[in-house]
Design a protein around this motif. Structure first.
Motif, PDB file in Angstrom:
ATOM      1  N   PRO A   2     -14.963  18.301  76.617  1.00  0.00           N
ATOM      2  CA  PRO A   2     -16.186  17.931  77.328  1.00  0.00           C
ATOM      3  C   PRO A   2     -17.272  17.483  76.356  1.00  0.00           C
ATOM      4  CG  PRO A   2     -15.337  20.005  78.151  1.00  0.00           C
ATOM      5  CD  PRO A   2     -14.547  19.667  76.930  1.00  0.00           C
ATOM      6  N   ALA A  28     -19.126  24.665  79.113  1.00  0.00           N
ATOM      7  CA  ALA A  28     -17.821  25.320  79.014  1.00  0.00           C
ATOM      8  C   ALA A  28     -17.533  26.143  80.270  1.00  0.00           C
ATOM      9  CB  ALA A  28     -17.767  26.208  77.772  1.00  0.00           C
ATOM     10  N   LYS A  33     -13.600  25.250  80.505  1.00  0.00           N
ATOM     11  CA  LYS A  33     -12.975  24.773  79.262  1.00  0.00           C
ATOM     12  C   LYS A  33     -13.393  25.680  78.106  1.00  0.00           C
ATOM     13  CE  LYS A  33     -11.527  20.663  80.893  1.00  0.00           C
ATOM     14  NZ  LYS A  33     -10.269  19.996  80.671  1.00  0.00           N
ATOM     15  N   TYR A  37     -14.237  23.291  72.310  1.00  0.00           N
ATOM     16  CA  TYR A  37     -14.021  21.857  72.499  1.00  0.00           C
ATOM     17  C   TYR A  37     -15.260  21.116  72.996  1.00  0.00           C
ATOM     18  CZ  TYR A  37      -8.942  22.250  71.927  1.00  0.00           C
ATOM     19  OH  TYR A  37      -7.686  22.451  71.435  1.00  0.00           O
ATOM     20  N   SER A  64     -15.078  14.394  80.326  1.00  0.00           N
ATOM     21  CA  SER A  64     -14.123  15.485  80.201  1.00  0.00           C
ATOM     22  C   SER A  64     -12.713  14.983  80.473  1.00  0.00           C
ATOM     23  CB  SER A  64     -14.468  16.611  81.179  1.00  0.00           C
ATOM     24  OG  SER A  64     -13.585  17.702  81.036  1.00  0.00           O
ATOM     25  N   SER A  67     -11.114  18.291  85.209  1.00  0.00           N
ATOM     26  CA  SER A  67     -12.211  19.147  85.707  1.00  0.00           C
ATOM     27  C   SER A  67     -13.339  18.363  86.358  1.00  0.00           C
ATOM     28  CB  SER A  67     -12.771  20.055  84.604  1.00  0.00           C
ATOM     29  OG  SER A  67     -11.767  20.901  84.119  1.00  0.00           O
ATOM     30  N   ARG A 103      -6.113  11.373  78.782  1.00  0.00           N
ATOM     31  CA  ARG A 103      -5.744  12.072  77.542  1.00  0.00           C
ATOM     32  C   ARG A 103      -5.458  11.118  76.376  1.00  0.00           C
ATOM     33  NH1 ARG A 103      -5.193  17.199  77.676  1.00  0.00           N
ATOM     34  NH2 ARG A 103      -5.166  18.370  79.605  1.00  0.00           N
TER      35      ARG A 103
END
Length: 114
Positions: A2, A28, A33, A37, A64, A67, A103
Motif C-alpha cells: 500500500p 495497514a 496489510k 509494506y 494497493s 484490498s 502484482r
C-alpha cells in the motif's frame, strides 16, 4: 505495498509530527496489510484550488495490491474521517483516487510481486 500519497495545500508546519507513523498504522489496519509494506508520502505546501476555493484542500491517492474495489466506499469514509481529524482538512475538500495495482506492475527488492 500500500502506498498512501497525500498532497495538501496546508503548510508543512501544520502537519502533525507523528502524522506519517499514524497514517502508516492507519492504512495497514484499514487494508489488513502488514505495516512493513506500507509507504506514506505527504507533500505539503501545494498550490491548490478545489471547487473554486483556495481554502485548505488536498488530493489523495491510495495504491494497493488487492484490498480495494468493493470496499472503496468504506475506505473513503475512513480516510476522510482520518484526514479531517489529523490535518484539519474537511472531507469534502479532497478527492481520493484508488489504484488496485496488478502484482506484475509493482517492483520490490529487485523483482515484482507476481
Amino acid at each position: 505495498m500500500p502506498t498512501f500519497n497525500v498532497f495538501v495545500s496546508i503548510k508543512k508546519e501544520d502537519v502533525p509530527d507523528n502524522f506519517l507513523t499514524e497514517a502508516s498504522a492507519f492504512i495497514a489496519k484499514l487494508l489488513g496489510k502488514p505495516e512493513s509494506y506500507v509507504t506514506v508520502r505527504v507533500v505539503p505546501d501545494q498550490m491548490m484550488c478545489h471547487g473554486g476555493s483556495t481554502e485548505p484542500c488536498g488530493s489523495v491517492q491510495l495504491m494497493s495490491l488487492g484490498s480495494l474495489g468493493p470496499k472503496n466506499k468504506d475506505h473513503s469514509a475512513e480516510i476522510g474521517k482520518f484526514l479531517e481529524e489529523k490535518l484539519k482538512i474537511k472531507k469534502d475538500r479532497f478527492y481520493i483516487t484508488f489504484f488496485d495495482i496488478a502484482r506484475n506492475d509493482c517492483g520490490y527488492s529487485g523483482t515484482t510481486f507476481a
